[in-house]
Design an enzyme around this catalytic site. Structure first.
Site, mmCIF file in Angstrom:
data_model
loop_
_atom_site.group_PDB
_atom_site.id
_atom_site.type_symbol
_atom_site.label_atom_id
_atom_site.label_comp_id
_atom_site.label_asym_id
_atom_site.label_seq_id
_atom_site.Cartn_x
_atom_site.Cartn_y
_atom_site.Cartn_z
ATOM 1 N N SER A 189 0.839 -1.192 0.000
ATOM 2 C CA SER A 189 0.000 0.000 0.000
ATOM 3 C C SER A 189 0.879 1.249 0.000
ATOM 4 O O SER A 189 1.728 1.402 -0.879
ATOM 5 C CB SER A 189 -0.956 -0.049 1.193
ATOM 6 O OG SER A 189 -1.931 0.953 1.115
ATOM 7 N N ASP A 343 -9.291 -3.682 -6.567
ATOM 8 C CA ASP A 343 -8.547 -2.660 -5.823
ATOM 9 C C ASP A 343 -8.519 -1.379 -6.654
ATOM 10 O O ASP A 343 -8.173 -1.423 -7.842
ATOM 11 C CB ASP A 343 -7.129 -3.157 -5.555
ATOM 12 C CG ASP A 343 -6.275 -2.175 -4.763
ATOM 13 O OD1 ASP A 343 -6.815 -1.167 -4.270
ATOM 14 O OD2 ASP A 343 -5.052 -2.427 -4.641
ATOM 15 N N HIS A 373 -7.582 -4.761 -1.812
ATOM 16 C CA HIS A 373 -6.557 -4.030 -1.079
ATOM 17 C C HIS A 373 -6.493 -4.493 0.376
ATOM 18 O O HIS A 373 -7.503 -4.485 1.083
ATOM 19 C CB HIS A 373 -6.846 -2.523 -1.125
ATOM 20 C CG HIS A 373 -5.655 -1.692 -0.785
ATOM 21 N ND1 HIS A 373 -4.712 -1.353 -1.717
ATOM 22 C CD2 HIS A 373 -5.232 -1.153 0.382
ATOM 23 C CE1 HIS A 373 -3.775 -0.628 -1.146
ATOM 24 N NE2 HIS A 373 -4.062 -0.504 0.134
#
Length: 404
Positions: A189, A343, A373
């Site tokens: 991330s 995502d 995600h």
């Protein structure tokens, strides 16, 4: 006793009600996702946590960011009999080092891990299981970097700490039984953002060895276009909703979140930057198979100088590594990029993959067809928290590391 129970249930009801009052975005999970009910459940848990954090801050008990950090830290795992674990400082930066106890005939590879959390959450403790897993499964020395967090330590402190830790480790790698030529940086991330930014910063240094590789796990890489196909298709897919992505990003930069609507419309991009960056950030470069779930070209809106002034730092390559100059991209090490179908950041990874390959950089790409995600982070928690896609992602990352 019954009175206490009634009071407890009443307080709990109020907390739940207020939590969902402050945070209740609607999830939209595609029917092709096989574990939809489980992901919906996580969505409601996350909404409750965000809402409770806002409520507790509003009534003056604690700050929103403290609640979210505590929730992300979770319950620490038990002692690991297979690893030596110790806390150190690389100059001013806190790190935790994981070294396998098993004997080895030579030097090991080294992995620096930069955790996710949008520069405001996450910690060494939150990623304890992740780093232990990679150390055990790949017989590597893993360094978890505890970079300082915003808002107390404003952007770009997080990048600076990661860079400091990387340079220090590369200079002292042999002290930890690590081959300086086999050091990999890795992050998920926003940790993937930091990984890409550090790799770019290391590209022209001559005072330390070259990085062996970079691993980007569903990274955020650009602030230019929040209407790419993946943002449209997955705007309501947990855990990272489209609106939440921008909201957390602006809070990380300590910027006014009232600019969100204009940014979603693209009014934050000056014409000269639009012309410059469209060769790198464009839906035209997203393969057709990733548009089949639906995509509508976004409508052009007038440029707003005021909005651009607010979000200008977001165009820096430290925040948006996809916008780095070609000369920087050309010096990057080999990469592993993991993307997830469900995502909003999927297309960031696809576009970065293309940029690297256009410059002859070797890229190992793995796409989780049912990934979302955060799935890799949840996988190491195991049990009810884990999804099949996360296990697949971990397996592919470990396989790549073993080749380094």
């Amino acid at each position: 006793m019954e009175l206490l129970l009634e009071i407890f249930l009443a307080v709990l009801t109020v907390l739940v009600a207020m939590a969902f009052y402050y945070e209740h975005p609607k999830a939209e999970i595609p029917h092709g996702f096989s574990q939809r009910n489980k992901l919906y459940f996580f969505h409601y848990i996350l909404n409750f946590t965000f809402g409770l954090a806002k409520f507790l801050e509003k009534i003056g008990i604690t700050s929103e960011v403290n609640v979210l950090r505590t929730a992300m830290n979770g319950i620490p795992p038990l002692k690991d009999k297979h690893l030596f674990i110790r806390d150190l400082r690389f100059e001013k930066v806190k790190v935790r080092i994981y070294q396998p106890k098993m004997s080895t005939t030579g030097q090991r590879r080294g992995i620096l891990y930069f955790h996710g959390g949008v520069g405001r959450f996450g910690s060494i403790r939150a990623y304890e299981r992740t780093c232990r897993y990679f150390a055990r499964k790949t017989n590597s020395v893993v360094v978890s970097v505890g970079y300082r967090l915003a808002p107390k330590h404003p952007y770009p402190t997080q990048f600076e700490d990661c860079l400091t830790a990387t340079v220090h480790f590369m200079r002292t790698a042999q002290d930890y039984g690590v081959d300086p030529a086999r050091i990999i940086i890795c992050g998920d991330s926003s940790g993937g953002t930091l990984t890409a930014a550090v790799a770019q910063a290391m590209g022209n240094r001559r005072d330390v060895p070259k990085l062996r590789a970079q691993i980007l796990i569903y990274p955020f890489l650009q602030c230019m276009d929040f209407n790419l196909p993946s943002y449209q298709q997955n705007h309501g897919v947990p855990i990272l909703l489209r609106e939440r992505t921008l909201l957390l990003g602006l809070k990380y930069l300590n910027k006014d979140t009232s600019a969100m609507e204009a940014v979603f419309k693209g009014s934050h991009v000056p014409e000269d930057l639009k012309l410059k960056y469209q060769k790198w950030v464009s839906p035209d470069y997203i393969p057709h198979e990733f548009k089949t779930r639906g995509y509508k070209p976004s409508t052009t809106h007038p440029f707003s100088k005021d909005v651009y002034t607010v979000v200008k730092p977001a165009f820096e390559p430290v925040f948006s590594p996809l916008l780095a100059e070609d000369s920087v991209i050309a010096r990057l090490p080999e990469a592993f990029i993991l993307t997830c179908e469900f995502d909003v950041l999927r297309d960031d990874g696809l576009l970065y993959k293309k940029r690297l390959e256009d410059h002859g950089i070797k890229v190992t790409w793995y796409h989780l067809q049912e990934g979302f995600h955060g799935t890799v982070f949840l996988a190491v928690l195991g049990g009810m928290a884990a999804f099949q896609s996360g296990y697949k992602g971990l397996e592919k990352i470990v396989n790549f590391l073993r080749l380094m």
